[in-house]
Scaffold this motif. Structure first.
Motif, PDB file in Angstrom:
ATOM      1  N   ALA A  77       0.819  -1.211   0.000  1.00  7.10           N
ATOM      2  CA  ALA A  77       0.000   0.000   0.000  1.00  7.10           C
ATOM      3  C   ALA A  77       0.848   1.254   0.000  1.00  7.10           C
ATOM      4  N   VAL A  78       1.999   1.202   0.684  1.00  6.15           N
ATOM      5  CA  VAL A  78       2.856   2.383   0.758  1.00  6.15           C
ATOM      6  C   VAL A  78       3.622   2.590  -0.530  1.00  6.15           C
ATOM      7  N   VAL A  79       4.143   1.500  -1.105  1.00  4.70           N
ATOM      8  CA  VAL A  79       5.012   1.639  -2.270  1.00  4.70           C
ATOM      9  C   VAL A  79       4.245   2.195  -3.470  1.00  4.70           C
ATOM     10  N   LYS A  80       2.916   2.019  -3.492  1.00  4.41           N
ATOM     11  CA  LYS A  80       2.120   2.583  -4.594  1.00  4.41           C
ATOM     12  C   LYS A  80       2.140   4.105  -4.584  1.00  4.41           C
ATOM     13  N   ASN A  81       2.406   4.701  -3.412  1.00  6.04           N
ATOM     14  CA  ASN A  81       2.397   6.157  -3.288  1.00  6.04           C
ATOM     15  C   ASN A  81       3.772   6.785  -3.513  1.00  6.04           C
ATOM     16  N   VAL A  82       4.723   5.992  -4.006  1.00  5.48           N
ATOM     17  CA  VAL A  82       6.059   6.530  -4.218  1.00  5.48           C
ATOM     18  C   VAL A  82       6.062   7.585  -5.322  1.00  5.48           C
ATOM     19  N   ALA A  83       5.080   7.518  -6.198  1.00  6.07           N
ATOM     20  CA  ALA A  83       4.982   8.494  -7.283  1.00  6.07           C
ATOM     21  C   ALA A  83       4.038   9.642  -6.945  1.00  6.07           C
ATOM     22  N   CYS A  84       3.629   9.734  -5.680  1.00  2.00           N
ATOM     23  CA  CYS A  84       2.712  10.808  -5.275  1.00  2.00           C
ATOM     24  C   CYS A  84       3.338  12.180  -5.522  1.00  2.00           C
ATOM     25  N   LEU A  92       7.824  10.962   3.413  1.00  2.00           N
ATOM     26  CA  LEU A  92       7.519   9.931   4.402  1.00  2.00           C
ATOM     27  C   LEU A  92       7.519   8.536   3.770  1.00  2.00           C
ATOM     28  N   VAL A  93       7.083   8.441   2.506  1.00  2.00           N
ATOM     29  CA  VAL A  93       7.116   7.157   1.802  1.00  2.00           C
ATOM     30  C   VAL A  93       8.556   6.667   1.682  1.00  2.00           C
ATOM     31  N   TYR A  94       9.444   7.584   1.348  1.00  2.00           N
ATOM     32  CA  TYR A  94      10.863   7.218   1.228  1.00  2.00           C
ATOM     33  C   TYR A  94      11.445   6.795   2.589  1.00  2.00           C
ATOM     34  N   VAL A  95      11.011   7.447   3.650  1.00  4.92           N
ATOM     35  CA  VAL A  95      11.470   7.061   4.985  1.00  4.92           C
ATOM     36  C   VAL A  95      11.037   5.620   5.292  1.00  4.92           C
ATOM     37  N   TYR A  96       9.801   5.292   4.942  1.00  2.00           N
ATOM     38  CA  TYR A  96       9.289   3.933   5.159  1.00  2.00           C
ATOM     39  C   TYR A  96      10.060   2.922   4.314  1.00  2.00           C
ATOM     40  N   LEU A  97      10.294   3.260   3.058  1.00  2.00           N
ATOM     41  CA  LEU A  97      10.950   2.325   2.146  1.00  2.00           C
ATOM     42  C   LEU A  97      12.389   2.036   2.561  1.00  2.00           C
ATOM     43  N   VAL A  98      13.068   3.034   3.100  1.00  2.00           N
ATOM     44  CA  VAL A  98      14.431   2.798   3.580  1.00  2.00           C
ATOM     45  C   VAL A  98      14.434   1.730   4.662  1.00  2.00           C
ATOM     46  N   ARG A  99      13.391   1.726   5.485  1.00  2.00           N
ATOM     47  CA  ARG A  99      13.320   0.756   6.584  1.00  2.00           C
ATOM     48  C   ARG A  99      13.020  -0.648   6.084  1.00  2.00           C
ATOM     49  N   LEU A 119      15.745  10.539  -8.501  1.00  2.00           N
ATOM     50  CA  LEU A 119      17.110  11.067  -8.501  1.00  2.00           C
ATOM     51  C   LEU A 119      17.225  12.357  -9.301  1.00  2.00           C
ATOM     52  N   LYS A 120      16.228  12.638 -10.156  1.00  2.00           N
ATOM     53  CA  LYS A 120      16.237  13.859 -10.965  1.00  2.00           C
ATOM     54  C   LYS A 120      15.280  14.916 -10.415  1.00  2.00           C
ATOM     55  N   ASP A 121      14.668  14.637  -9.274  1.00  2.32           N
ATOM     56  CA  ASP A 121      13.672  15.554  -8.705  1.00  2.32           C
ATOM     57  C   ASP A 121      14.312  16.894  -8.360  1.00  2.32           C
ATOM     58  N   PRO A 122      13.586  18.001  -8.547  1.00  2.00           N
ATOM     59  CA  PRO A 122      14.153  19.322  -8.188  1.00  2.00           C
ATOM     60  C   PRO A 122      14.437  19.471  -6.697  1.00  2.00           C
ATOM     61  N   ASN A 123      13.695  18.742  -5.867  1.00  2.00           N
ATOM     62  CA  ASN A 123      13.869  18.859  -4.422  1.00  2.00           C
ATOM     63  C   ASN A 123      15.054  18.002  -3.977  1.00  2.00           C
ATOM     64  N   GLN A 124      16.009  18.621  -3.286  1.00  2.00           N
ATOM     65  CA  GLN A 124      17.210  17.890  -2.873  1.00  2.00           C
ATOM     66  C   GLN A 124      16.890  16.770  -1.894  1.00  2.00           C
ATOM     67  N   LEU A 125      15.886  16.943  -1.051  1.00  2.00           N
ATOM     68  CA  LEU A 125      15.526  15.904  -0.089  1.00  2.00           C
ATOM     69  C   LEU A 125      14.989  14.662  -0.784  1.00  2.00           C
ATOM     70  N   ILE A 126      14.238  14.866  -1.872  1.00  2.00           N
ATOM     71  CA  ILE A 126      13.708  13.735  -2.631  1.00  2.00           C
ATOM     72  C   ILE A 126      14.847  13.005  -3.334  1.00  2.00           C
ATOM     73  N   ARG A 127      15.773  13.760  -3.906  1.00  3.53           N
ATOM     74  CA  ARG A 127      16.914  13.124  -4.582  1.00  3.53           C
ATOM     75  C   ARG A 127      17.728  12.287  -3.595  1.00  3.53           C
ATOM     76  N   ALA A 128      17.964  12.860  -2.425  1.00 10.36           N
ATOM     77  CA  ALA A 128      18.741  12.136  -1.423  1.00 10.36           C
ATOM     78  C   ALA A 128      17.977  10.913  -0.916  1.00 10.36           C
ATOM     79  N   SER A 129      16.674  11.046  -0.714  1.00  7.48           N
ATOM     80  CA  SER A 129      15.873   9.925  -0.219  1.00  7.48           C
ATOM     81  C   SER A 129      15.815   8.799  -1.247  1.00  7.48           C
ATOM     82  N   ALA A 130      15.703   9.159  -2.527  1.00  6.06           N
ATOM     83  CA  ALA A 130      15.672   8.141  -3.573  1.00  6.06           C
ATOM     84  C   ALA A 130      16.977   7.348  -3.593  1.00  6.06           C
ATOM     85  N   LEU A 131      18.098   8.042  -3.452  1.00  5.10           N
ATOM     86  CA  LEU A 131      19.393   7.360  -3.417  1.00  5.10           C
ATOM     87  C   LEU A 131      19.504   6.477  -2.173  1.00  5.10           C
TER      88      LEU A 131
END
Length: 1001
Positions: A77-84, A92-99, A119-131
């Motif tokens: 259910a959470v991973v479906k929202n990764v493209a939100c 928060l989805v990325y925080v869950y997925l890391v775990r 990894l190409k997102d304009p937001n640096q936090l999203i880029r870092a979370s994706a990595l």
């Protein structure tokens, strides 16, 4: 009503405080429902089209994870929202997925394309979370994707993303070690990063992947040292530990001369030496003579990079983080000269008082340090006194430190403390105290009898454990001088009826057997009693009864022959095979028969041979070969992943490997004239200059070459920047030559004036311009406890030292706190770095008790912050002391006009300029305070300035006369810019740090 509350009302749930959440485990008693309905409300919220519901659900899920609840069944259910598209939900989805990415690898792989887009997102936090999520999916099939992502993130504009890339490197390396070469390239790139956010993370990656590649550190060493103060605390610990090992491979041992002299000065022969080994002794003497001669011929000079590391880590001793303080302490212990290690003692004692949770680790390190560096902890002896509320392990460690610090001076105080500790209810602590008394008696012969008598008194204690431990310690002490203590042996023999602890009984029997000739009447009677109770004794006691019987048979067979045979017969049928074997062996050895071999002839020599006295040593002895603060040091055994602390190199490696070429874009309007060539020559001078008057001849030679090539030099007023080589008119060239000649004459005149002694009329202006004498900082040279009543403080008076203009005047204040007079105060055994000189103060013949005396000495530091080491001597004692100058005290003010300042500053651009941005302290945002703080930090004079937003200062170094210019330009809201122009970059770099600290504290 919010969307989330409406949803809860609709589903019959509740999100109010104090009510159970549907996301909780039903087994916890919150809700009566079956497992298949668990987290249904959260799943429906995540499937909703409303971002507010998704956000509320993710907050609750992350809160569950933080509380240690299992939320893995929500992964689909959470991973479906990764493209939100909602940023908050996505985070928060990325925080869950890391775990849970590693646990749910198959589902995570389905969303790999989404992470790549992240990894190409304009937001640096999203880029870092994706990595971070990508590196958490531990599947070898995506290694190429991870490698590509790390390489791209290492070049990201955001330092936060680059930091995340550094964290991902060890994860990828552990997944696929074959990627090491490519990862090293990324590490090398990130090590060159100039931001403090990345430094700690990339050094950690370096330590995990390629700690042996110290060549990667060479070019970044100085940058890491300078960034250290601004790195986060976790990064500071990592960098300091790495630099400790790096320094042990790149610099010479700062105490090399002392260790060589100690080796060369010891003239003792080996234990098995004889007259036949004269040739070997002569060779050894020659070697020792060569070592001593080499030590005297080649005085140690500390590498400037070694000094840079020590100087930049020292302020971190004031850190509020205990791990940082411990890291700096171990660095100083392993790298600093003996005269400078003492600075860490105060910081470690402060940790003991303020951080109770780290006491155990701190005391472990202090216990190790106090063996090799006893003197630095002696002033803080009371800090190691034991409190009744201390845990047992802390008490034992404090005992260890107190025992290490014991000497002839403080032993009476320490023994009084130990007498109190023996009354404690903590039996393990009491046993450790008795052992500590034994160690004190072993190490300090003057109190051996006192300690022995005190331990004998403990034999009448009601507690068996106290008596048993006392017996064991007394046994070890008696082995040193048994002939003097036969009464004590008799007294202990009487205790065999009362003491029941096996180790204590065995120790008494061993003592009686070993020294049976001192108690010839009592020993047979003890054997008689032991023979009666032989079958009921413990194995360790039985073995000592057999030994006692054998020794008495050999020395007094008339009285003990039958007893010995009886004991051996009992032992022959004992259940323990060790006892049976021992009895059989001893019978054949002491009772010769026809079957006995030749060994029975030597029975007396075997049993009654002199035993070496036991050495009571600290369990922390030689533990310092492990890096302090490491797990291996704590366990006293090499732990997995531990990197050995390298030995010092015999010869200094090439220091040029740490030189970094600085490529700067040169503006078109600046031309490389002969003046700039001359400036480059000055920069290339060695840091330490042995000759005093090098600058004079060099400048005169340059001025001649200037005049010879004046027509070829470019015009100083040229602003067009075209760089053309068109011929100029004769008048312009002549005016240029005249200007250059005037400038040279002005420089010579200023240097000549600087070398002149300052007249009395000028001194008033001089001091008034700098700072009143009351603001001069005083430093402690000798503490009254270390100095046995004599305390010494010193300050840099900032007045010219009239006997020698190239020396810094150091004013010393002697205070006699003792009850007796101090005589013949003087200096001896001065140890200086190459080029440094000292002018000693006149001997103070008498300093009465309670009185104070002042003296002034001169030191030529050669424009370096190297310490001047010497012995401060009285008529009875000698104290090793050290004076190390702040960089600001190596200067003298020079008076310039505004035009002269600008002119000199224009010539000291590029490599000779350092600029730093800062935020001024609230109390430091007016001109008066800025001037006061800068002149307190450095001995500079104020230069007039037309702008009210700039403060300018000027000075010259005392030895070489190198010009130092400082500008503080203020802006709005406390922002400011500090600029330092200096002919010596090393001086400029150190000065920038001191002034920054003064303006921001």
């Amino acid at each position: 009503m919010s969307a989330s509350s409406a949803f809860n009302d609709e589903k019959g749930g509740s999100s109010s405080v104090g009510e159970p959440e549907y996301g909780h485990d039903p087994a916890s008693g919150g809700i009566f429902s079956s497992d298949y309905k668990r987290h249904d409300d959260l799943k429906e919220m995540l499937d909703s089209n409303k971002d507010s519901l998704k956000l509320e659900a993710m907050k609750r899920i992350v809160a569950m994870i933080a509380r240690g609840k299992n939320a893995s069944d929500l992964f689909p259910a959470v991973v479906k929202n990764v493209a939100c598209k909602n940023i908050e939900v996505k985070k928060l989805v990325y925080v869950y997925l890391v775990r849970y990415a590693e646990e749910q690898q198959d589902l995570a792989l389905l969303s790999i394309s989404t992470f790549q887009r992240g990894l190409k997102d304009p937001n640096q936090l999203i880029r870092a979370s994706a990595l971070r999520v990508l590196s958490s999916i531990r599947v070898t099939i995506i290694v190429p994707i991870m490698m590509l992502a790390i390489k791209e993130a290492a070049s990201d504009m955001s330092p936060y993303v680059r930091k995340t890339a550094a964290h991902a490197i060890p994860k990828l390396y552990s997944l696929d070690p074959e990627q090491k070469d490519q990862l090293i390239e990324v590490i090398e790139k990130l090590l060159a990063d100039k931001t403090t956010l990345v430094a700690g993370s990339v050094v950690m990656a370096f330590e995990e992947v390629c700690p042996e590649r110290i060549d990667l550190i060479h070019k970044n060493y100085r940058k890491l040292c300078n960034l250290l103060i601004d790195v986060e605390e976790w990064g500071q610990v990592v960098i300091i530990n790495m630099l400790t090992r790096y320094a042990r491979t790149q610099f010479l041992n700062p105490n090399i001369n002392e260790s060589l002299l100690e080796e060369g000065g010891s003239g003792d022969k080996t234990f098995y030496g004889s007259d036949e080994d004269e040739d070997e002794d002569e060779e050894e003497k020659e070697k020792k003579a060569e070592v001593a001669a080499m030590a005297k011929r080649k005085p140690y000079v500390m590498d400037p990079d070694h000094r840079l590391l020590l100087r930049n880590t020292k302020p971190l001793l004031q850190s509020r983080n205990a791990a940082v303080v411990m890291a700096v302490a171990q660095l100083y212990f392993h790298l600093a000269p003996k005269a400078e290690v003492g600075v860490i003692a105060k910081a470690l004692v402060r940790l003991l008082r303020s951080h109770s949770e780290v006491q155990y680790v701190v005391l472990q390190n202090v216990a190790t340090m106090s063996i090799k560096r006893r003197g630095m902890f002696e002033p803080y002896l009371k800090s190691f006194y034991i409190r009744s509320t201390d845990p047992t392990q802390i008490k034992v460690l404090k005992l260890e430190v107190l025992t290490n610090l014991a000497n002839e001076t403080n032993i009476s105080t320490i023994l009084r403390e130990f007498q109190t500790y023996i009354k404690s209810m903590d039996k393990d602590f009491v046993a450790a105290t008795i052992q500590a008394i034994g160690r004190c008696a072993t190490n300090i012969s003057e109190v051996r009898d006192t300690c022995l008598n005190g331990l004998v008194q403990l034999l009448s204690n009601r507690d068996e454990l106290v008596v048993a431990e006392s017996v064991v310690v007394i046994k070890k002490l008696l082995q040193m001088q048994p002939e003097k203590h036969s009464d004590i042996i008799k007294h202990m023999a009487k205790l065999t009826d009362n003491i029941q602890v096996p180790m204590a009984r065995a120790s008494i029997l061993w003592l009686i057997g070993e020294y049976c000739e001192h108690v010839p009447k009592i020993a047979p009677d003890v054997l008689r009693k032991m023979a009666k109770s032989f079958t009921n004794e413990e194995d360790i006691v039985k073995l000592q009864i057999i030994n006692l019987a054998a020794k008495l048979y050999l020395t007094n067979s008339k009285q003990t022959k039958l007893l010995t045979q009886y004991v051996l017969n009992l032992a022959k049928y004992d259940q323990n095979y060790d006892i049976r074997d021992r009895a059989r062996f001893i019978r054949q050895l002491i009772v010769p028969t026809e079957k006995s071999g030749a060994l029975s002839k030597y029975a007396k020599k075997l049993f009654l041979a002199l035993k070496p006295a036991p050495v009571l040593e600290s369990p922390f002895k030689d533990r310092d070969h492990f890096q302090l603060g490491s797990l291996s040091h704590l366990l006293n055994a090499k732990a997995g992943g531990y990197q050995e602390l390298p030995d010092w190199p015999e010869a200094a490696p090439d220091p040029s490997v740490r030189n970094v070429e600085v490529k700067e874009s040169v503006p078109e309007w600046t031309k490389c004239s002969s003046r700039e060539k001359r400036k480059e020559k000055k920069v290339e001078k060695p840091f330490y200059t042995d000759s005093e008057g090098e600058s004079g001849p060099t400048e005169s030679a340059d001025s001649e070459s200037d005049s010879a090539t004046g027509s070829e030099s470019s015009s100083g007023s040229e602003e067009s920047g075209s760089g053309s080589e068109s011929e100029e008119s004769k008048e312009a060239s002549e005016s240029e030559e005249e200007e250059e000649e005037e400038e040279e004459e002005e420089k010579k005149k200023k240097k000549k004036d600087l070398k002149k002694p300052v007249q009395e009329s000028e001194r008033g202006v001089f001091l008034q311009t700098i700072a009143p004498s009351s603001t001069l900082k005083s430093y402690e040279l000798l503490h009254r406890i270390t100095g046995e009543g004599l305390s010494v403080e010193y300050c840099f008076s900032r007045q010219p030292f009239s006997p020698d203009a190239n020396m810094v005047a150091v004013q010393m204040q002697f205070t006699n706190n003792a009850s007796s007079d101090t005589k013949n105060l003087h200096i001896e055994d001065v140890k200086l770095q190459s080029g440094m000189r000292v002018k000693e103060f006149p001997e103070i013949e008498l300093l009465p008790a309670g009185e104070t005396a002042t003296a002034v000495m001169g030191i030529d530091f050669c424009d370096s912050t190297q310490a001047a080491n010497f012995q401060l001597c009285t008529h009875t004692r000698k104290f090793f002391v050290s004076i190390q100058p702040p960089v600001g005290e190596l200067m003298r003010p020079v008076f310039l006009t505004e035009n002269e300042f600008k002119k000199e500053q224009g010539q000291l651009m590029g490599m000779n300029e350092i600029t730093e941005k800062l935020t001024l302290d609230v109390k430091c945002r007016n001109e008066h305070t800025i001037v006061q703080r800068v002149t307190t930090a450095a001995n500079l004079s104020r230069v007039p300035c037309g702008s009210d937003k700039e403060c300018r200062f000027a000075g010259r170094t005392v030895t070489s006369g190198s010009l130092v210019l400082v500008t503080v330009a203020t802006k709005e809201e406390g922002a400011a810019q500090l600029t330092v122009n200096c002919e010596k970059m090393v001086i400029g770099t150190m000065l920038v740090k001191d002034i920054l600290q003064a303006l921001t504290q």
